[in-house]
Design a protein around this motif. Structure first.
Motif, PDB file in Angstrom:
ATOM      1  N   ASP A   1     -31.661  25.106   0.483  1.00 10.88           N
ATOM      2  CA  ASP A   1     -32.557  25.477  -0.613  1.00 10.88           C
ATOM      3  C   ASP A   1     -31.862  25.561  -1.971  1.00 10.88           C
ATOM      4  O   ASP A   1     -32.506  25.411  -3.003  1.00 10.88           O
ATOM      5  CB  ASP A   1     -33.212  26.840  -0.314  1.00 10.88           C
ATOM      6  N   ASN A   2     -30.567  25.827  -1.985  1.00 11.05           N
ATOM      7  CA  ASN A   2     -29.905  26.019  -3.292  1.00 11.05           C
ATOM      8  C   ASN A   2     -28.567  25.288  -3.390  1.00 11.05           C
ATOM      9  O   ASN A   2     -27.731  25.629  -4.221  1.00 11.05           O
ATOM     10  CB  ASN A   2     -29.694  27.513  -3.561  1.00 11.05           C
ATOM     11  N   TRP A   3     -28.326  24.307  -2.531  1.00 12.61           N
ATOM     12  CA  TRP A   3     -26.999  23.676  -2.483  1.00 12.61           C
ATOM     13  C   TRP A   3     -26.607  23.024  -3.806  1.00 12.61           C
ATOM     14  O   TRP A   3     -25.425  22.890  -4.119  1.00 12.61           O
ATOM     15  CB  TRP A   3     -26.963  22.620  -1.367  1.00 12.61           C
ATOM     16  N   ASP A   4     -27.597  22.632  -4.623  1.00 10.67           N
ATOM     17  CA  ASP A   4     -27.272  21.950  -5.881  1.00 10.67           C
ATOM     18  C   ASP A   4     -27.454  22.849  -7.105  1.00 10.67           C
ATOM     19  O   ASP A   4     -27.433  22.366  -8.241  1.00 10.67           O
ATOM     20  CB  ASP A   4     -28.117  20.690  -6.033  1.00 10.67           C
ATOM     21  N   ALA A   5     -27.605  24.145  -6.871  1.00  8.35           N
ATOM     22  CA  ALA A   5     -27.766  25.060  -8.014  1.00  8.35           C
ATOM     23  C   ALA A   5     -26.445  25.158  -8.790  1.00  8.35           C
ATOM     24  O   ALA A   5     -25.372  25.195  -8.191  1.00  8.35           O
ATOM     25  CB  ALA A   5     -28.177  26.442  -7.517  1.00  8.35           C
ATOM     26  N   PRO A   6     -26.532  25.182 -10.128  1.00  8.63           N
ATOM     27  CA  PRO A   6     -25.298  25.196 -10.940  1.00  8.63           C
ATOM     28  C   PRO A   6     -24.413  26.409 -10.666  1.00  8.63           C
ATOM     29  O   PRO A   6     -23.181  26.294 -10.735  1.00  8.63           O
ATOM     30  CB  PRO A   6     -25.825  25.227 -12.378  1.00  8.63           C
ATOM     31  N   ASP A   7     -25.033  27.545 -10.362  1.00  8.44           N
ATOM     32  CA  ASP A   7     -24.219  28.751 -10.185  1.00  8.44           C
ATOM     33  C   ASP A   7     -23.446  28.760  -8.867  1.00  8.44           C
ATOM     34  O   ASP A   7     -22.617  29.641  -8.651  1.00  8.44           O
ATOM     35  CB  ASP A   7     -25.084  30.016 -10.299  1.00  8.44           C
ATOM     36  N   VAL A   8     -23.694  27.810  -7.995  1.00 12.44           N
ATOM     37  CA  VAL A   8     -22.900  27.727  -6.765  1.00 12.44           C
ATOM     38  C   VAL A   8     -22.234  26.346  -6.635  1.00 12.44           C
ATOM     39  O   VAL A   8     -21.931  25.906  -5.533  1.00 12.44           O
ATOM     40  CB  VAL A   8     -23.751  28.037  -5.512  1.00 12.44           C
ATOM     41  N   ALA A   9     -22.035  25.714  -7.760  1.00 13.55           N
ATOM     42  CA  ALA A   9     -21.386  24.393  -7.724  1.00 13.55           C
ATOM     43  C   ALA A   9     -19.978  24.539  -7.135  1.00 13.55           C
ATOM     44  O   ALA A   9     -19.229  25.432  -7.533  1.00 13.55           O
ATOM     45  CB  ALA A   9     -21.314  23.819  -9.132  1.00 13.55           C
ATOM     46  N   PRO A  10     -19.615  23.709  -6.178  1.00 16.42           N
ATOM     47  CA  PRO A  10     -18.291  23.853  -5.543  1.00 16.42           C
ATOM     48  C   PRO A  10     -17.153  23.668  -6.543  1.00 16.42           C
ATOM     49  O   PRO A  10     -17.270  22.886  -7.487  1.00 16.42           O
ATOM     50  CB  PRO A  10     -18.291  22.752  -4.482  1.00 16.42           C
ATOM     51  N   GLU A  11     -16.074  24.415  -6.313  1.00 15.05           N
ATOM     52  CA  GLU A  11     -14.926  24.380  -7.220  1.00 15.05           C
ATOM     53  C   GLU A  11     -13.662  23.837  -6.567  1.00 15.05           C
ATOM     54  O   GLU A  11     -12.702  23.493  -7.226  1.00 15.05           O
ATOM     55  CB  GLU A  11     -14.641  25.796  -7.736  1.00 15.05           C
TER      56      GLU A  11
ATOM     57  N   GLY B   1     -27.766  18.622   5.637  1.00  9.59           N
ATOM     58  CA  GLY B   1     -28.439  19.382   6.681  1.00  9.59           C
ATOM     59  C   GLY B   1     -27.597  19.621   7.924  1.00  9.59           C
ATOM     60  O   GLY B   1     -28.018  20.306   8.854  1.00  9.59           O
ATOM     61  N   GLU B   2     -26.396  19.065   7.948  1.00 15.86           N
ATOM     62  CA  GLU B   2     -25.540  19.270   9.121  1.00 15.86           C
ATOM     63  C   GLU B   2     -24.999  20.700   9.163  1.00 15.86           C
ATOM     64  O   GLU B   2     -24.864  21.299  10.226  1.00 15.86           O
ATOM     65  CB  GLU B   2     -24.378  18.270   9.103  1.00 15.86           C
ATOM     66  N   LEU B   3     -24.668  21.227   8.000  1.00 19.21           N
ATOM     67  CA  LEU B   3     -24.210  22.618   7.888  1.00 19.21           C
ATOM     68  C   LEU B   3     -25.391  23.454   7.377  1.00 19.21           C
ATOM     69  O   LEU B   3     -25.877  23.222   6.261  1.00 19.21           O
ATOM     70  CB  LEU B   3     -23.014  22.703   6.930  1.00 19.21           C
ATOM     71  N   ASP B   4     -25.830  24.399   8.194  1.00 27.18           N
ATOM     72  CA  ASP B   4     -27.039  25.146   7.824  1.00 27.18           C
ATOM     73  C   ASP B   4     -26.810  26.122   6.678  1.00 27.18           C
ATOM     74  O   ASP B   4     -27.718  26.388   5.899  1.00 27.18           O
ATOM     75  CB  ASP B   4     -27.553  25.906   9.044  1.00 27.18           C
ATOM     76  N   GLY B   5     -25.610  26.683   6.601  1.00 27.43           N
ATOM     77  CA  GLY B   5     -25.365  27.628   5.515  1.00 27.43           C
ATOM     78  C   GLY B   5     -23.892  27.952   5.384  1.00 27.43           C
ATOM     79  O   GLY B   5     -23.137  27.919   6.357  1.00 27.43           O
TER      80      GLY B   5
ATOM     81  N   ASN C   1     -20.076  21.502   0.765  1.00 31.84           N
ATOM     82  CA  ASN C   1     -21.342  21.362   0.043  1.00 31.84           C
ATOM     83  C   ASN C   1     -22.139  20.120   0.460  1.00 31.84           C
ATOM     84  O   ASN C   1     -23.352  20.222   0.712  1.00 31.84           O
ATOM     85  CB  ASN C   1     -21.062  21.372  -1.467  1.00 31.84           C
ATOM     86  N   PRO C   2     -21.509  18.952   0.578  1.00 33.74           N
ATOM     87  CA  PRO C   2     -22.273  17.773   1.037  1.00 33.74           C
ATOM     88  C   PRO C   2     -22.810  17.946   2.454  1.00 33.74           C
ATOM     89  O   PRO C   2     -23.862  17.381   2.786  1.00 33.74           O
ATOM     90  CB  PRO C   2     -21.242  16.642   0.985  1.00 33.74           C
ATOM     91  N   LEU C   3     -22.101  18.702   3.270  1.00 35.39           N
ATOM     92  CA  LEU C   3     -22.592  18.947   4.632  1.00 35.39           C
ATOM     93  C   LEU C   3     -23.850  19.802   4.600  1.00 35.39           C
ATOM     94  O   LEU C   3     -24.767  19.623   5.408  1.00 35.39           O
ATOM     95  CB  LEU C   3     -21.509  19.637   5.470  1.00 35.39           C
ATOM     96  N   VAL C   4     -23.898  20.744   3.650  1.00 37.10           N
ATOM     97  CA  VAL C   4     -25.114  21.545   3.480  1.00 37.10           C
ATOM     98  C   VAL C   4     -26.245  20.642   2.991  1.00 37.10           C
ATOM     99  O   VAL C   4     -27.378  20.689   3.491  1.00 37.10           O
ATOM    100  CB  VAL C   4     -24.883  22.705   2.478  1.00 37.10           C
TER     101      VAL C   4
END
Lengths: 341, 370
Positions: B359-369, B309-313, B303-306
Motif C-alpha cells: 500500500d505504501n511501498w512508493d511513498a516518499p517518506d519511506v523511500a529506501p536509502e 508482492g513477494e515480500l508482504d511487509g 523495496n522491489p520485493l514489496v
C-alpha cells in the motif's frame, strides 16, 4: 657442539666481521628497519601515537601476545589456526564460572587441552597442522557459542574486571606487564632451554632432528601447548578488561598474529625466526595501527598498508631474493641461448 | 648491496603509508550494521505519537544546534563497528559527515569490524587524544563499560548511536539515538500476525549473525510478539543467516526441506536475508505469493520485493537519520543541552520505524536509502 664449514669464502674477521656474521644469522633485520622507519614517520606525522605510549603499548600487547605463542609453533614449521577460537572459548569458560580465580584456572587449562588436541592430530595422527587446526578453529568457535548460549557472558564480578584494566606500574596496565613477562619467558625458553632450542631443529629438518635423537613429537606437543596456553591467557585478559566474554571474540586476532610473526622475520616453514622478531613485528603493526586510527584512516586502507608490509617482508626474505635472482639469471641465460629468428 | 635495497624498499613503504595516512586523515570508515537498535533495557516506543515526538525533538535539536554553531569547532571520535564495507554504513556516513561539517565538528571515525577488543583499544586511543566528545556504536554492548568509564573519568561526553548500551551502563552516557531492534522485530511480527488473520500458520525464522545483539533482539522481538499476539502462528525452525543473502538462502533451504509441506510463512531479520529466503522458496517450487513473508529494512533490495508482492511487509530503517542524529546528539552533549546520566527526556531519540507494504511501498517518506 657444532661446526661450520666454509666453502669458497673466508670467514669475516674483526669487529665489523663479527657484526656482519651476527647480522647474517639473525632474521629480524627487515623488521628492525621497518620498525625504525615507522617510528620516525609516526614521530613526524602523528606524534600522539608515541606520546600516548601506554595506549600504543596496549595495542602492541593486544596483537603481540597471541603472536608470541604462535611463534613457538611456527618455529617448528607448523601452523595453529585455532588461536582466535581458543581465545574466545577460554573467555567464555572463565566468565561462566562465578569464582574468578577458578574461572581463570579453568580457562588456562582449557588452552592447554586445546594444545594437546591439536598436537595429537598433528604429531600422532599425522594430519597437516593447517587442516587439523582449521578443524579445531571451527569446533572451538561453535563450542564458544554453545557454552555462551550464543550471547556475551558477563563476569560475575565486573568491578574486578574494571580494576584489572587500570594501570598497575606507572601507566602500564596488567595486560602490558603480562605481555612483557610472556615475551621474556618464551624468549628464554627458545634461546636458553635445550627443549626450546630444539624447536629450531625440528623446524629446520625434522628427519635430521629425529636422527639426532630429538623427541620431535614431544616438542610438537610442547609447542602447541604453549600456543594454546598463551591464546587462552589472551582470552582471560580480554575478558577481564572488557568484563564480558564474547563468543565472537578474536575475529581480527588470527591474521594480525600471523602478520606480526611474518613481519618479524619468522619463516613459516620453520627452522628460522625468533621471539624478538615477533615482538618487533607486533610493535610495527601496533604503532602503525594506532597512528592510522588517530589519523582516521579507513580500515580497508589500513589493510592495504598491512598487506603491502607483509608482501615487502616476504619478498625481501633472503631466500626469496636468492630465488628471484636465480630465476632472472636462468631467464637471461635462456634468452641468450635462443637463436635469433 | 642487498641491505641497501631492503632499506630503501622499507623506507619507501613506510613513508608512503604514513604520508597517505596523513592525507587520509579526514576520511573515515564507519558505519552501521544491518540493524540498529538498543538493548533490552530500553523501553519500546510503540505508538506513533512517541515516534513523532522523538523525530520532532531530533529535528529541533538539529536546528538549534545549527543555529548555535557560531564558528566554534569540536573534535569528536566516532567509534563504529563497521565501515564502507557494509551497505548500511555506506549511507550512514555521508549524512553524519555532512551534519558534522554543518555543526563545526571534526570527525575521526574508526571501524572495529565488530571486534570488541579492537574497539576497546580504539576507545583508549580516543580517550588519550582528549577529544571534545565520543560517538560510540558498541560492537558488543556487554563489553563497553570500561570504555565508558575511561571516557567519563577523562570528562569526555559519550553519545551512543545505533545500538544502545545495557541499562546499568546508561548512566555513563549522555544519550542515545537509533532504532529499537526489539521493536523492529515486534513490528514485523505484528504485520505477520495481521496477514495470518487467525489461520494456523507454520513459519521459519532466519536470524542475523549469531551472538550479535541486534540479531538477538530482533529475533526475540519477533518470536515473543508472535507468541503473544498470534498463537496460531508456529515457528517451526530458526537458523542464522548471518546478515548474508547466500547464507540465508542455504539456511532457509534446509529449513524448508526439513519442514516440507508445513511452511506457510517466512520471517527474516533483514531484507538482504529475506531475498535469499525467497530465492530458496522459489527453488523448491513454492508459490511465494501464497506465503506470508515479512522482514526489516525496506532497502534497495527489499523495496522491489514489496512492490512485486513477494515480500508482504518490511519495517523501514533510515540510515541517514541514524548517522545524522548521532552527530546532533553528541553536539547537544558537548554544548550542555543534555547531561551525563540521560536525565532529560530528549536524551533518547528513537528512529521512527514505519511499516512498508504494497500500500505504501512508493511513498516518499519511506523511500529506501541503502
Amino acid at each position: 657442539m657444532s661446526s661450520t664449514i666454509s666453502l669458497g669464502t673466508d670467514e669475516p674477521t674483526g669487529t665489523w666481521g663479527r657484526v656482519r656474521r651476527t647480522a647474517s644469522r639473525r632474521t629480524e633485520g627487515r623488521g628492525i628497519v621497518l620498525l625504525t622507519f615507522i617510528i620516525i614517520m609516526v614521530a613526524l606525522l602523528e606524534p600522539l601515537a608515541l606520546t600516548a605510549y601506554e595506549v600504543t603499548l596496549g595495542r602492541i600487547a593486544l596483537i603481540g601476545i597471541v603472536a608470541l605463542g604462535l611463534t613457538a609453533v611456527i618455529l617448528m614449521g607448523e601452523l595453529d589456526l585455532s588461536v582466535a577460537s581458543t581465545l574466545a572459548v577460554a573467555g567464555v569458560i572463565m566468565a561462566s564460572i562465578p569464582d574468578l580465580a577458578l574461572g581463570i584456572v579453568a580457562a588456562l587449562v582449557a588452552g592447554l587441552v586445546v594444545g594437546v588436541i591439536n598436537a595429537f592430530f598433528v604429531a600422532v595422527i599425522g594430519i597437516n597442522s593447517f587442516i587439523a587446526t582449521l578443524g579445531t578453529l571451527f569446533a572451538l568457535r561453535g563450542l564458544a557459542f554453545v557454552l555462551s548460549n550464543e550471547a556475551p557472558v558477563s563476569l560475575a564480578n565486573k568491578d574486578a574486571g574494571i580494576a584489572f584494566g587500570q594501570p598497575l606500574v606507572g601507566p602500564l596496565t596488567p595486560r602490558i606487564l603480562i605481555f612483557i613477562l610472556v615475551f621474556i619467558a618464551i624468549q628464554l625458553f627458545v634461546s636458553r632451554v635445550k627443549t626450546g632450542r630444539e624447536f629450531f631443529a625440528v623446524g629446520g629438518n625434522r628427519q635430521a632432528a629425529r636422527d639426532a635423537g630429538i623427541p620431535v613429537n614431544k616438542r610438537i606437543f610442547t609447542g602447541f601447548m604453549i600456543s594454546g596456553f598463551v591464546a587462552a591467557l589472551a582470552g582471560v585478559i580480554n575478558t577481564l578488561e572488557r568484563t564480558t566474554a564474547d563468543p565472537t571474540a578474536g575475529s581480527t586476532v588470527l591474521l594480525a598474529s600471523f602478520a606480526a610473526a611474518i613481519i618479524g622475520g619468522n619463516y613459516l616453514k620453520g627452522g628460522r625466526g625468533s621471539i624478538v622478531g615477533t615482538l618487533i613485528g607486533a610493535a610495527s603493526l601496533g604503532i602503525l595501527q594506532v597512528a592510522l586510527t588517530i589519523s582516521g584512516v579507513q580500515v580497508p586502507i589500513q589493510q592495504i598498508y598491512i598487506g603491502l608490509i607483509l608482501l615487502l617482508a616476504v619478498t625481501t626474505d633472503p631466500t626469496s631474493l636468492r630465488a628471484v635472482r636465480g630465476s632472472l639469471r636462468t631467464f637471461r641465460q635462456s634468452r641468450m641461448k635462443t637463436p635469433d629468428s | 648491496m642487498r641491505r641497501s635495497r631492503v632499506t630503501f624498499a622499507a623506507s619507501v613503504l613506510a613513508a608512503a603509508a604514513l604520508t597517505l595516512a596523513a592525507c587520509g586523515g579526514s576520511d573515515d570508515s564507519s558505519s552501521a550494521d544491518s540493524g540498529s537498535d538498543d538493548t533490552a533495557s530500553e523501553e519500546v516506543v510503540e505508538d506513533d505519537a512517541a515516534d513523532d515526538a522523538a523525530d520532532d525533538a531530533a529535528d529541533d535539536a538539529a536546528d538549534d544546534a545549527a543555529a548555535d554553531a557560531g564558528g566554534e569547532t569540536y573534535e569528536v571520535y566516532a567509534l563504529l563497528p563497521q565501515g564502507n564495507d557494509q551497505p548500511y554504513g555506506t549511507t550512514y556516513l555521508p549524512p553524519m559527515e555532512a551534519k558534522a561539517a554543518e555543526l563545526g565538528i571534526n570527525l575521526t571515525i574508526t571501524n572495529s569490524e565488530y571486534d570488541a577488543d579492537k574497539q576497546a583499544s580504539e576507545c583508549e586511543v580516543a580517550v588519550a587524544a582528549q577529544p571534545d566528545g565520543i560517538i560510540l556504536w558498541p560492537a558488543v554492548a556487554d563489553s563497553i563499560r570500561p570504555c565508558l568509564q575511561a571516557a567519563n573519568d577523562a570528562g569526555i561526553p559519550v553519545w551512543i548511536t545505533n545500538a544502545d548500551v545495557n541499562p546499568e551502563d546508561a548512566d555513563l552516557t549522555y544519550g542515545y539515538s537509533g532504532t529499537d531492534s526489539y521493536g523492529q522485530g515486534a513490528a514485523s511480527a505484528e504485520m505477520f500476525c495481521e496477514f495470518a488473520d487467525g489461520a494456523e500458520i507454520g513459519t521459519i525464522q532466519v536470524n542475523g549473525l549469531t551472538g550479535n545483539s541486534v540479531a538477538t533482539l530482533r529475533g526475540n522481538g519477533f518470536s515473543e510478539t508472535v507468541a503473544e499476539l498470534c498463537p496460531n502462528v508456529t515457528i517451526l525452525a530458526e537458523q542464522p543467516g548471518n546478515w548474508n543473502k547466500d547464507e540465508s538462502q542455504l539456511a532457509a533451504s534446509e529449513m524448508l526441506t526439513a519442514n516440507q509441506g508445513n511452511v506457510q510463512g517466512i520471517y527474516a531479520a533483514d531484507d538482504t536475508m529475506v531475498a535469499g529466503a525467497i530465492d530458496a522458496a522459489k527453488a523448491q517450487g513454492l508459490d511465494v505469493d501464497g506465503l506470508i513473508i515479512t522482514s526489516i529494512g525496506n532497502t534497495f533490495l527489499g523495496n522491489p520485493l514489496v512492490a512485486s508482492g513477494e515480500l508482504d511487509g518490511t519495517v523501514f530503517q533510515s540510515s541517514s537519520w541514524d548517522g545524522e542524529n548521532a552527530v546532533v546528539g553528541i553536539y547537544r552533549a558537548m554544548t550542555g543541552d543534555t547531561s551525563l546520566g540521560r536525565d532529560d527526556d530528549a536524551s533518547v531519540l528513537y528512529m521512527p520505524n514505519p511499516v512498508v507494504t504494497i500500500d505504501n511501498w512508493d511513498a516518499p517518506d519511506v523511500a529506501p536509502e541503502w
